[in-house]
Design a protein around this motif. Sequence first.
Motif, PDB file in Angstrom:
ATOM      1  N   TRP A   1       1.929   9.151  -1.313  1.00 60.01           N
ATOM      2  CA  TRP A   1       2.522   7.812  -1.413  1.00 60.01           C
ATOM      3  C   TRP A   1       3.868   7.745  -0.697  1.00 60.01           C
ATOM      4  CZ3 TRP A   1       6.782   6.184  -4.643  1.00 60.01           C
ATOM      5  CH2 TRP A   1       6.970   4.806  -4.654  1.00 60.01           C
ATOM      6  N   GLU A   2       4.726   8.742  -0.911  1.00 52.48           N
ATOM      7  CA  GLU A   2       6.038   8.744  -0.271  1.00 52.48           C
ATOM      8  C   GLU A   2       5.926   8.754   1.251  1.00 52.48           C
ATOM      9  OE1 GLU A   2       8.707  11.109  -3.656  1.00 52.48           O
ATOM     10  OE2 GLU A   2       7.983  12.193  -1.887  1.00 52.48           O
ATOM     11  N   GLN A   3       4.893   9.380   1.768  1.00 52.61           N
ATOM     12  CA  GLN A   3       4.718   9.489   3.217  1.00 52.61           C
ATOM     13  C   GLN A   3       3.959   8.304   3.814  1.00 52.61           C
ATOM     14  OE1 GLN A   3       3.228  13.493   4.117  1.00 52.61           O
ATOM     15  NE2 GLN A   3       4.623  14.342   2.579  1.00 52.61           N
ATOM     16  N   GLY A   4       3.702   7.286   2.998  1.00 54.12           N
ATOM     17  CA  GLY A   4       3.078   6.064   3.481  1.00 54.12           C
ATOM     18  C   GLY A   4       1.599   6.160   3.729  1.00 54.12           C
ATOM     19  N   LEU A   5       0.923   7.108   3.089  1.00 49.51           N
ATOM     20  CA  LEU A   5      -0.497   7.322   3.313  1.00 49.51           C
ATOM     21  C   LEU A   5      -1.368   6.656   2.254  1.00 49.51           C
ATOM     22  CD1 LEU A   5      -0.222  11.109   4.252  1.00 49.51           C
ATOM     23  CD2 LEU A   5      -0.336   9.166   5.819  1.00 49.51           C
ATOM     24  N   SER A   6      -0.770   6.244   1.150  1.00 51.27           N
ATOM     25  CA  SER A   6      -1.468   5.504   0.093  1.00 51.27           C
ATOM     26  C   SER A   6      -0.808   4.151  -0.080  1.00 51.27           C
ATOM     27  CB  SER A   6      -1.408   6.250  -1.244  1.00 51.27           C
ATOM     28  OG  SER A   6      -2.031   7.509  -1.174  1.00 51.27           O
ATOM     29  N   LYS A   7      -1.606   3.156  -0.423  1.00 52.99           N
ATOM     30  CA  LYS A   7      -1.051   1.822  -0.653  1.00 52.99           C
ATOM     31  C   LYS A   7      -0.296   1.733  -1.971  1.00 52.99           C
ATOM     32  CE  LYS A   7      -4.555  -0.647   2.025  1.00 52.99           C
ATOM     33  NZ  LYS A   7      -5.673  -1.633   1.992  1.00 52.99           N
TER      34      LYS A   7
ATOM     35  N   PRO B   1      -8.856   5.581   7.304  1.00 53.59           N
ATOM     36  CA  PRO B   1      -7.625   4.879   7.664  1.00 53.59           C
ATOM     37  C   PRO B   1      -6.553   5.857   8.130  1.00 53.59           C
ATOM     38  CG  PRO B   1      -8.477   4.105   5.555  1.00 53.59           C
ATOM     39  CD  PRO B   1      -9.279   5.317   5.922  1.00 53.59           C
ATOM     40  N   GLN B   2      -5.723   5.423   9.063  1.00 52.47           N
ATOM     41  CA  GLN B   2      -4.670   6.277   9.602  1.00 52.47           C
ATOM     42  C   GLN B   2      -3.314   5.571   9.504  1.00 52.47           C
ATOM     43  OE1 GLN B   2      -5.348   9.023  12.592  1.00 52.47           O
ATOM     44  NE2 GLN B   2      -7.460   8.484  12.968  1.00 52.47           N
ATOM     45  N   PRO B   3      -2.871   5.307   8.296  1.00 48.87           N
ATOM     46  CA  PRO B   3      -1.597   4.598   8.151  1.00 48.87           C
ATOM     47  C   PRO B   3      -0.405   5.522   8.383  1.00 48.87           C
ATOM     48  CG  PRO B   3      -2.417   5.230   6.000  1.00 48.87           C
ATOM     49  CD  PRO B   3      -3.476   5.634   7.002  1.00 48.87           C
ATOM     50  N   HIS B   4       0.699   4.933   8.728  1.00 49.43           N
ATOM     51  CA  HIS B   4       1.979   5.622   8.684  1.00 49.43           C
ATOM     52  C   HIS B   4       3.060   4.558   8.589  1.00 49.43           C
ATOM     53  CE1 HIS B   4       3.050   4.636  12.881  1.00 49.43           C
ATOM     54  NE2 HIS B   4       1.786   4.869  13.162  1.00 49.43           N
ATOM     55  N   PRO B   5       4.177   4.878   7.989  1.00 47.73           N
ATOM     56  CA  PRO B   5       5.230   3.873   7.830  1.00 47.73           C
ATOM     57  C   PRO B   5       5.741   3.370   9.180  1.00 47.73           C
ATOM     58  CG  PRO B   5       5.635   5.776   6.428  1.00 47.73           C
ATOM     59  CD  PRO B   5       4.522   6.147   7.350  1.00 47.73           C
ATOM     60  N   SER B   6       6.164   2.116   9.213  1.00 45.39           N
ATOM     61  CA  SER B   6       6.644   1.531  10.466  1.00 45.39           C
ATOM     62  C   SER B   6       7.870   2.252  10.996  1.00 45.39           C
ATOM     63  CB  SER B   6       6.955   0.048  10.266  1.00 45.39           C
ATOM     64  OG  SER B   6       7.934  -0.123   9.247  1.00 45.39           O
ATOM     65  N   GLY B   7       8.616   2.915  10.125  1.00 43.34           N
ATOM     66  CA  GLY B   7       9.818   3.610  10.554  1.00 43.34           C
ATOM     67  C   GLY B   7       9.591   5.019  11.061  1.00 43.34           C
ATOM     68  N   VAL B   8       8.315   5.437  11.143  1.00 44.64           N
ATOM     69  CA  VAL B   8       7.989   6.778  11.629  1.00 44.64           C
ATOM     70  C   VAL B   8       7.262   6.651  12.964  1.00 44.64           C
ATOM     71  CG1 VAL B   8       6.780   8.935  11.146  1.00 44.64           C
ATOM     72  CG2 VAL B   8       7.824   7.664   9.275  1.00 44.64           C
TER      73      VAL B   8
ATOM     74  N   THR C   1      -9.888   7.115   1.103  1.00 43.96           N
ATOM     75  CA  THR C   1     -11.030   6.291   0.707  1.00 43.96           C
ATOM     76  C   THR C   1     -10.742   5.504  -0.558  1.00 43.96           C
ATOM     77  OG1 THR C   1     -12.193   7.914  -0.711  1.00 43.96           O
ATOM     78  CG2 THR C   1     -12.569   8.053   1.679  1.00 43.96           C
ATOM     79  N   MET C   2      -9.709   5.891  -1.303  1.00 41.70           N
ATOM     80  CA  MET C   2      -9.351   5.140  -2.504  1.00 41.70           C
ATOM     81  C   MET C   2      -8.794   3.762  -2.163  1.00 41.70           C
ATOM     82  SD  MET C   2     -10.151   7.139  -5.034  1.00 41.70           S
ATOM     83  CE  MET C   2      -9.329   6.382  -6.427  1.00 41.70           C
ATOM     84  N   ASP C   3      -8.427   3.555  -0.900  1.00 38.69           N
ATOM     85  CA  ASP C   3      -7.938   2.249  -0.463  1.00 38.69           C
ATOM     86  C   ASP C   3      -9.037   1.371   0.115  1.00 38.69           C
ATOM     87  OD1 ASP C   3      -5.278   2.636  -1.230  1.00 38.69           O
ATOM     88  OD2 ASP C   3      -4.748   3.610   0.654  1.00 38.69           O
ATOM     89  N   PHE C   4     -10.297   1.875   0.151  1.00 38.51           N
ATOM     90  CA  PHE C   4     -11.408   1.035   0.585  1.00 38.51           C
ATOM     91  C   PHE C   4     -11.639  -0.076  -0.437  1.00 38.51           C
ATOM     92  CE2 PHE C   4     -13.846   4.596   3.081  1.00 38.51           C
ATOM     93  CZ  PHE C   4     -12.778   4.693   3.948  1.00 38.51           C
ATOM     94  N   ASP C   5     -12.166  -1.193   0.015  1.00 41.50           N
ATOM     95  CA  ASP C   5     -12.446  -2.298  -0.910  1.00 41.50           C
ATOM     96  C   ASP C   5     -13.488  -1.894  -1.944  1.00 41.50           C
ATOM     97  OD1 ASP C   5     -10.632  -3.956   0.360  1.00 41.50           O
ATOM     98  OD2 ASP C   5     -12.137  -4.788   1.725  1.00 41.50           O
ATOM     99  N   ASP C   6     -14.470  -1.123  -1.504  1.00 42.55           N
ATOM    100  CA  ASP C   6     -15.538  -0.660  -2.390  1.00 42.55           C
ATOM    101  C   ASP C   6     -15.362   0.842  -2.590  1.00 42.55           C
ATOM    102  OD1 ASP C   6     -17.821  -0.467  -3.913  1.00 42.55           O
ATOM    103  OD2 ASP C   6     -19.182  -0.444  -2.191  1.00 42.55           O
TER     104      ASP C   6
END
Length: 333
Positions: free
Chosen positions: A311-317, A155-162, A65-70
């Motif tokens: 951050w290392e695992q691509g979960l934070s911007k 959000p459900q991010p993951h690095p493109s290489g995973v 949620t820290m990556d939300f705009d608000d």
Amino acid sequence: MFDRKLDIAFWDHDRMQALRDGSVAIDGVDPTFHSGRIVTDIFERMIKDRAYDAAELGLSYFLRTMDFDDLPFLAIPVFAARAFRHSAIYINRASGIAGPRDLAGKRIGELALYGHDAGVWAKGILSDTFGVTPDQSRWLVGGIDFPLEPIDWVPQPHPSGVAVEWAGGATDLGALLVDGELDALISADIPKAVLDGNPAVGRLFENHVDVERDYFRRTGIFPIMHLVVVTRELAEERPDLVKAVYRGFTEAKAACATALARGMTFNNITVMIPWLSALIAEDRALLGDDWWPYGIARNRSVLDTFLRYHWEQGLSKRRMTIEDVFVPYLLDD
């Protein structure tokens, strides 16, 4: 005199029962306490609906949620759930996995999210200690032992290489592990097959208690899974009430710990766990008399480690700091 009504949600943890039963009060607050069918029900209602003024959240759920705009929430240093997570890595015994490095190249399941709290810790430990990184494996995300709908409210991010797939709501990752369709599984929840002693499956670290105690001796880290957050509005407008909420949680935890320690006099006969007093004594010898610490000072290293892993695992911007995520007026506690 009550200054304000607050809705506060948390799971049925022993360290919080003194709040729920009223034996610990929150100064100036008329609280209504809430829970859910499972703990993620609380997470969902807080994140989707802003249903509470303060609530327990999984650490990764909160950080997303820290990556939300608000920015919706800030954290207070109350740590609702902690668990060592070497024990959260399960294997199919026929998969050829004899040690951590054998996970490379394997298909691994993960409960609920790519990067649920236990998964972030387990992957971070595998990377730091054994050089096994997530991009070396293929990942399947889903439920265990009961149907799980996609957690589409964070959000459900993951690095493109995973390589990450969603298994589908009806898929049981525990059954896939038994059948050998998964080589390994990382899960905060213990699969039924493991609890039942199915010989097809086991833990990567069968001596996980010894491994986890050694991990604490080396690092001083007792992993944090869940914390408590407050709405940003409450944090900004009423620091006095947020501080009172923090004190209330702290006093409730202390009451629970005191009861367990005093209960050792009578062999903790009120609890149906043989040798519990001996385990408490062993834990206090290793972890300290306050073995479940709140506050920033005693948790700075563990929190910073999780923020790095996230951050290392691509979960934070971005690489967040403790100062980014906690209310500023409790940073010195």
